[in-house]
Design a protein around this motif. Structure first.
Motif, PDB file in Angstrom:
ATOM      1  N   PRO A 252       0.805  -0.622   0.036  1.00 18.10           N
ATOM      2  CA  PRO A 252       0.106   0.002   0.198  1.00 18.10           C
ATOM      3  C   PRO A 252       0.608   1.046  -0.061  1.00 18.10           C
ATOM      4  CG  PRO A 252       0.508  -0.867   2.171  1.00 18.10           C
ATOM      5  CD  PRO A 252       0.725  -1.768   0.774  1.00 18.10           C
ATOM      6  N   ILE A 253       0.832   1.862  -1.244  1.00 18.75           N
ATOM      7  CA  ILE A 253       1.217   3.640  -0.918  1.00 18.75           C
ATOM      8  C   ILE A 253       0.332   4.060   0.041  1.00 18.75           C
ATOM      9  CG2 ILE A 253       2.310   5.035  -2.381  1.00 18.75           C
ATOM     10  CD1 ILE A 253       4.087   2.535  -2.795  1.00 18.75           C
ATOM     11  N   VAL A 254      -1.017   4.729  -0.594  1.00 23.54           N
ATOM     12  CA  VAL A 254      -1.573   5.438  -0.036  1.00 23.54           C
ATOM     13  C   VAL A 254      -3.016   4.963   0.430  1.00 23.54           C
ATOM     14  CG1 VAL A 254      -3.368   7.425  -0.535  1.00 23.54           C
ATOM     15  CG2 VAL A 254      -1.272   6.970  -1.978  1.00 23.54           C
ATOM     16  N   LYS A 255      -3.201   5.001   1.655  1.00 26.60           N
ATOM     17  CA  LYS A 255      -4.872   3.806   2.137  1.00 26.60           C
ATOM     18  C   LYS A 255      -5.525   4.959   2.403  1.00 26.60           C
ATOM     19  CE  LYS A 255      -5.437  -0.180   4.904  1.00 26.60           C
ATOM     20  NZ  LYS A 255      -4.730  -1.213   5.428  1.00 26.60           N
ATOM     21  N   ASP A 256      -6.830   5.279   2.322  1.00 25.86           N
ATOM     22  CA  ASP A 256      -8.305   5.502   2.966  1.00 25.86           C
ATOM     23  C   ASP A 256      -7.543   6.751   2.585  1.00 25.86           C
ATOM     24  OD1 ASP A 256     -10.969   5.214   3.724  1.00 25.86           O
ATOM     25  OD2 ASP A 256     -10.305   5.355   5.297  1.00 25.86           O
ATOM     26  N   PHE A 257      -7.550   7.391   1.775  1.00 23.06           N
ATOM     27  CA  PHE A 257      -6.704   8.870   2.332  1.00 23.06           C
ATOM     28  C   PHE A 257      -7.448  10.326   1.592  1.00 23.06           C
ATOM     29  CE2 PHE A 257      -4.495  12.458  -0.277  1.00 23.06           C
ATOM     30  CZ  PHE A 257      -4.126  12.992   0.751  1.00 23.06           C
TER      31      PHE A 257
ATOM     32  N   GLY B  28      11.058   6.374  -1.212  1.00 23.07           N
ATOM     33  CA  GLY B  28      10.620   5.009  -1.257  1.00 23.07           C
ATOM     34  C   GLY B  28       9.254   5.339  -0.308  1.00 23.07           C
ATOM     35  N   SER B  29       8.353   6.229   0.092  1.00 23.63           N
ATOM     36  CA  SER B  29       7.425   6.012   1.327  1.00 23.63           C
ATOM     37  C   SER B  29       5.762   6.268  -0.162  1.00 23.63           C
ATOM     38  CB  SER B  29       7.064   6.580   1.950  1.00 23.63           C
ATOM     39  OG  SER B  29       7.764   8.450   1.705  1.00 23.63           O
ATOM     40  N   GLY B  30       6.193   6.949  -1.596  1.00 28.11           N
ATOM     41  CA  GLY B  30       5.326   7.287  -2.548  1.00 28.11           C
ATOM     42  C   GLY B  30       4.830   8.373  -2.410  1.00 28.11           C
ATOM     43  N   LYS B  31       5.484   9.305  -1.793  1.00 34.20           N
ATOM     44  CA  LYS B  31       5.301  10.974  -2.234  1.00 34.20           C
ATOM     45  C   LYS B  31       4.688  11.432  -4.131  1.00 34.20           C
ATOM     46  CE  LYS B  31       9.412  12.103  -0.555  1.00 34.20           C
ATOM     47  NZ  LYS B  31      10.191  10.789   0.053  1.00 34.20           N
TER      48      LYS B  31
ATOM     49  N   MET C 174       3.427  11.317   4.707  1.00 28.45           N
ATOM     50  CA  MET C 174       3.107   9.738   4.343  1.00 28.45           C
ATOM     51  C   MET C 174       3.773   8.559   5.750  1.00 28.45           C
ATOM     52  SD  MET C 174       3.086  10.057   0.532  1.00 28.45           S
ATOM     53  CE  MET C 174       1.960   8.801   0.596  1.00 28.45           C
ATOM     54  N   GLY C 175       3.316   7.805   6.262  1.00 31.04           N
ATOM     55  CA  GLY C 175       3.607   7.372   7.060  1.00 31.04           C
ATOM     56  C   GLY C 175       3.414   5.390   6.358  1.00 31.04           C
ATOM     57  N   GLU C 176       3.728   4.532   7.582  1.00 33.53           N
ATOM     58  CA  GLU C 176       3.791   3.255   7.482  1.00 33.53           C
ATOM     59  C   GLU C 176       2.731   2.687   6.687  1.00 33.53           C
ATOM     60  OE1 GLU C 176       5.505   1.767  10.702  1.00 33.53           O
ATOM     61  OE2 GLU C 176       7.579   1.795  10.302  1.00 33.53           O
ATOM     62  N   ASN C 177       2.790   1.730   5.917  1.00 32.28           N
ATOM     63  CA  ASN C 177       1.367   1.138   5.580  1.00 32.28           C
ATOM     64  C   ASN C 177       0.332   2.207   4.618  1.00 32.28           C
ATOM     65  OD1 ASN C 177       2.331  -1.182   6.878  1.00 32.28           O
ATOM     66  ND2 ASN C 177       1.214  -0.350   8.604  1.00 32.28           N
TER      67      ASN C 177
ATOM     68  N   SER D  49      13.504  -1.031  12.595  1.00 37.37           N
ATOM     69  CA  SER D  49      14.278  -0.726  11.725  1.00 37.37           C
ATOM     70  C   SER D  49      14.133  -2.239  10.913  1.00 37.37           C
ATOM     71  CB  SER D  49      15.897  -0.839  12.641  1.00 37.37           C
ATOM     72  OG  SER D  49      16.825  -0.652  11.493  1.00 37.37           O
ATOM     73  N   GLU D  50      14.687  -3.065  10.425  1.00 39.59           N
ATOM     74  CA  GLU D  50      13.846  -4.408   9.763  1.00 39.59           C
ATOM     75  C   GLU D  50      13.334  -3.973   8.731  1.00 39.59           C
ATOM     76  OE1 GLU D  50      14.080  -8.274  11.465  1.00 39.59           O
ATOM     77  OE2 GLU D  50      13.700  -9.187   9.145  1.00 39.59           O
ATOM     78  N   HIS D  51      11.782  -3.255   9.291  1.00 42.13           N
ATOM     79  CA  HIS D  51      10.236  -3.211   8.474  1.00 42.13           C
ATOM     80  C   HIS D  51      10.520  -1.683   8.177  1.00 42.13           C
ATOM     81  CE1 HIS D  51       6.628  -1.472   8.464  1.00 42.13           C
ATOM     82  NE2 HIS D  51       6.178  -2.794   8.363  1.00 42.13           N
TER      83      HIS D  51
END
Length: 602
Positions: free
Chosen positions: A301-306, A323-326, A478-481, A554-556
């Protein structure tokens, strides 16, 4: 004695000298920021200090056995191999040497301090992590002096914050080039400016430098005006002829010749960029509306329920890890990508101008002039026809430079050319993806002022914290998931929003440090032996949880960053499935660890 000193050093590569009889001393423990226009010779000076090149004249004196580490502006082409091996290549010793085991220990400690996995292939890392590896390679042999050329390039905001904190704790001597004003203010104890071949030394922080530099330029300008007035008077006198030929006036004639020589040697201060955005018809009040938008790439998921509402005059910043999808979010908002769920509605009367961070809009086969003019010699700006060469001079392209091919341009010149092309067309919606990369501070501030006065709507992706603070009215984080949070204000406001969680962790750590839960401190009953052992076990587990969570996160982060790269999904199916499953496992483990933390505290 200074670690390195330059004494009357001169250096050039044809044309005006980049360094003209300069003097410089770098003392142990200093943190020196080097400033200057694009092309002034800052990278050349770093190479000179590192011993990669030699001056045409003067002396470069080094303290005996001084160790210098240098991180260049760009990652070397073709560099590959394991991260651990690349970092170890910075050691002074070789396998078999008596003290090589100490070097191996230093490599392990440096990798741990910089949160790098030695078993990862260097070529698979993001640009920011590659630069962190190069920095680690320079630090493993404990340099006396660390030279950094644009260390914040390609780093996201979290990485820049980490680098700042690391360098503050490092405790060595630092000499660096940067256009990041916050980075300068937080780190420098001294500013050195390279201007027209000369070095100006300012023993102060960046904010004080700005004030002193303005006063110096005003004094210099006033002095030049007086000098030019005197020269003009003497030129008028000599043209009268008869008086000048008299014997008693020969001294005045010689003085005039000397004035002419001084004037011919003067190197004029480079003019500031003169940018102008074309005014255009106003857009409708609604510019962009996003409702419950979701979009993924390769199952990630790049953008979810935005959802968001952007209105005329809004200036919206977009921040997030590399790499978060900006850029993907920008393309969704512009309507270039169709969301998998939800809807994007664009307003009326929109004229969009898009600044692409990859500069793919530039035609490599054409000159500077043709990239903007498309075969024309003139350009219409706000209804007035202007000569194209004069227009490009406003973006600091000299008359001989406008015919240069794109391949001959530096990164800063390419950015200025893309801005010139962008502002040549009317627009009421500016979409800018990393417009500040490679720009010197003066040009960056001109662009900042221009965008502040822009009456249209701005969507801005940037890692420049001062730029965000000074410009944007709201920020999309832009955060995780695929989570996107909207925050009113710029970088400082975003950081304040993040602060509560950091403070909560600090409070929890403080509890662990005293090794006793707050509730237990007031307990009147003495614990039994069994209860005491159970409590001690829980306290040990509680103390270990922050490190465990940090390792999992960190691994995530590293795995999510790798999967955000389009090249990742060209790998084998089994490897992709394994990575997706591992990402889900990490999310579950992180959630469980936080839940356990809450339970143990209670």
């Amino acid at each position: 004695m200074a670690l390195i000193s330059l004494q009357e050093v001169s250096l050039g590569f044809g044309g005006p000298l980049l360094l003209e009889g300069v003097n410089l001393q770098i003392e142990r423990g200093e943190m020196v920021g080097l400033l200057g226009r694009n092309g002034a010779g800052k990278s050349t000076l770093l190479k000179l200090l590192n011993g990669d090149i030699w001056p045409d004249g003067g002396v470069v004196a080094r303290q005996q056995n001084v160790k210098v580490a240098y991180m260049p502006q760009e990652v070397p082409q073709g560099m590959a191999g394991l991260v651990g091996d690349i970092v170890a290549s910075g050691l002074d010793t070789a396998p078999g040497d008596e003290h090589h085991w100490q070097g191996e220990l230093q490599v392990e400690q440096t990798l741990a301090r910089m949160q790098l996995d030695p078993t990862v292939q260097f070529e698979t890392l993001s640009a920011g992590l590659k630069r962190r590896v190069l920095l680690a390679r320079g630090l493993v042999h404990n340099p006396d002096l660390l030279l950094l050329d644009e260390p914040t390039n390609h780093l996201d905001i979290d990485a820049i914050d980490w680098l700042e904190d690391f360098l503050k704790r490092w405790g060595g001597t630092l000499f660096f080039v940067t256009h990041d004003r916050v980075f300068l203010q937080r780190l420098t104890t001294r500013i050195v400016e390279l201007d027209r071949g000369r070095l100006f030394d300012w023993n102060c922080d960046y904010a004080t430098f700005i004030q002193r530099k303005e006063a110096m330029l005003n004094a210099e300008q006033a002095q030049d005006v007086l000098f030019d007035k005197k020269l003009a008077q003497e030129e008028a006198w000599i043209r009268r002829g008869i008086e000048a030929r008299r014997t008693r006036n020969e001294g005045r004639v010689r003085a005039l010749k000397r004035l002419r020589e001084i004037r011919s040697e003067r190197r004029e201060q480079a003019g500031k960029a003169r940018m102008q955005i074309q005014s255009e018809k106003r857009s409708g009040k609604l510019v962009i509306e996003a409702e419950n938008v979701s979009f993924s790439y390769g199952g990630q998921p790049i953008v979810k329920d935005f959802s968001a509402l952007i209105q005329r005059g809004d200036k919206v910043g977009i921040i997030g890890p590399n790499g978060s999808g900006k850029t993907t979010l920008l393309r969704l908002l512009m309507g270039e990508l169709t969301p998998e769920q939800g809807e994007i509605r664009l307003g009326t009367n929109l004229d969009v101008a898009y600044f692409d961070q990859l500069r793919s809009q530039l035609d490599e086969g054409k000159s500077v002039l043709d990239n903007v003019g498309q075969g024309r010699d003139t350009i219409t700006i706000n209804g007035k026809e202007r000569n194209l060469v004069g227009y490009l001079e406003g973006f600091l392209f000299t008359r001989d430079r406008v015919h240069a091919p794109i391949s001959a341009l530096s990164g800063g010149e390419r950015n200025r050319l893309l801005l010139a092309r962008l502002f040549a067309s009317p627009a009421n919606l500016l979409v800018m993806d990393e417009p500040t990369n490679d720009l010197d501070i003066e040009t960056l501030e001109v662009l900042e002022d221009l965008l502040m006065d822009f009456s249209g709507t701005l969507l801005l992706v940037s890692h420049d914290r001062a730029f965000l603070n000074n410009l944007v009215t709201s920020t999309l984080d832009m955060g995780e998931n695929g989570r996107v949070d909207e925050i009113i204000g710029g970088y400082d406001d975003w950081k304040l929003q993040k602060q509560p969680r950091a403070e909560k962790i600090a409070e929890r750590t403080a509890k662990i440090a005293v090794n006793l839960p707050a509730e237990a401190s007031a307990a009147p009953r003495k614990l039994s032996y069994k209860e005491q052992r159970a409590l001690e076990a829980q306290q040990r587990e509680l103390a270990e949880l922050p490190g465990k969570i940090e390792s999992l996160e960190s691994e995530h982060h590293q795995l999510a960053e790798a999967m955000a790269d389009s090249a990742f999904f060209q790998r084998g199916e089994a490897e992709i499935v394994q990575a997706v499953n591992r990402l889900k496992e990490l999310e579950a483990e992180i959630a469980q660890a936080y839940q356990r933390w809450e339970t143990l505290e209670q």
